[in-house]
Design a protein around this motif. Structure first.
Motif, PDB file in Angstrom:
ATOM      1  N   MET A 129       1.304   6.360  -7.139  1.00  0.00           N
ATOM      2  CA  MET A 129       0.165   7.220  -7.504  1.00  0.00           C
ATOM      3  C   MET A 129       0.533   8.701  -7.398  1.00  0.00           C
ATOM      4  SD  MET A 129      -3.065   5.143  -5.876  1.00  0.00           S
ATOM      5  CE  MET A 129      -4.098   6.564  -5.956  1.00  0.00           C
ATOM      6  N   LEU A 130       1.264   9.081  -6.363  1.00  0.00           N
ATOM      7  CA  LEU A 130       1.695  10.477  -6.229  1.00  0.00           C
ATOM      8  C   LEU A 130       2.640  10.870  -7.359  1.00  0.00           C
ATOM      9  CD1 LEU A 130       2.202  10.807  -2.382  1.00  0.00           C
ATOM     10  CD2 LEU A 130       0.470  11.914  -3.794  1.00  0.00           C
ATOM     11  N   THR A 136       0.934   4.033  -2.988  1.00  0.00           N
ATOM     12  CA  THR A 136       0.710   5.456  -2.715  1.00  0.00           C
ATOM     13  C   THR A 136       1.815   6.293  -3.351  1.00  0.00           C
ATOM     14  OG1 THR A 136      -0.379   4.910  -0.631  1.00  0.00           O
ATOM     15  CG2 THR A 136       0.408   7.161  -0.895  1.00  0.00           C
ATOM     16  N   VAL A 166       0.842  -1.205   0.000  1.00  0.00           N
ATOM     17  CA  VAL A 166       0.000   0.000   0.000  1.00  0.00           C
ATOM     18  C   VAL A 166       0.875   1.252   0.000  1.00  0.00           C
ATOM     19  CG1 VAL A 166      -1.649   1.331   1.381  1.00  0.00           C
ATOM     20  CG2 VAL A 166      -2.005  -1.113   1.025  1.00  0.00           C
ATOM     21  N   THR A 167       1.963   1.245   0.768  1.00  0.00           N
ATOM     22  CA  THR A 167       2.879   2.393   0.792  1.00  0.00           C
ATOM     23  C   THR A 167       3.511   2.604  -0.588  1.00  0.00           C
ATOM     24  OG1 THR A 167       3.347   1.957   3.120  1.00  0.00           O
ATOM     25  CG2 THR A 167       4.893   3.362   1.943  1.00  0.00           C
TER      26      THR A 167
END
Length: 99
Positions: free
Chosen positions: A28-29, A25, A21-22
């Motif tokens: 995605m950023l 993220t 998940v990290t």
């Protein structure tokens, strides 16, 4: 007796999921920043340079201005087309448009 303050070890599957998940993220950023940068680059105002001074003949009033490769075309209110050199701003040709 076991100390109640001892943390319970994190299961391997949960640790993997947290890292996944990290990482997602972060990706995605980075993608969002890339998309914003591409939009800014693509839609930046990159208008071609206009001659600093285009002098229309006496009595002519511009109705429309069009930029072409190496040319600036000006249509006047009285139906004349003035063709200017884009670099020098010199009048190259005048054409009377038919009604």
């Amino acid at each position: 007796m076991a100390n109640s303050e001892d943390p319970v070890p994190e299961p391997a599957n949960l640790r993997f999921l947290r890292l996944l998940v990290t990482g997602l993220t972060g990706v995605m950023l980075a993608g969002l920043i890339l998309i914003i940068a591409l939009i800014v680059i693509r839609f930046r105002d990159t208008a071609p340079p206009l001659p600093a001074d285009i002098a229309l003949p006496e009595g002519a009033e511009a109705k429309a201005v069009t930029l072409a490769e190496g040319l600036v075309l000006v249509v006047s209110e009285d139906g004349r087309l003035f063709i200017y050199d884009r670099v020098t701003g010199r009048l190259r040709q005048t054409v009377t448009l038919a009604d």
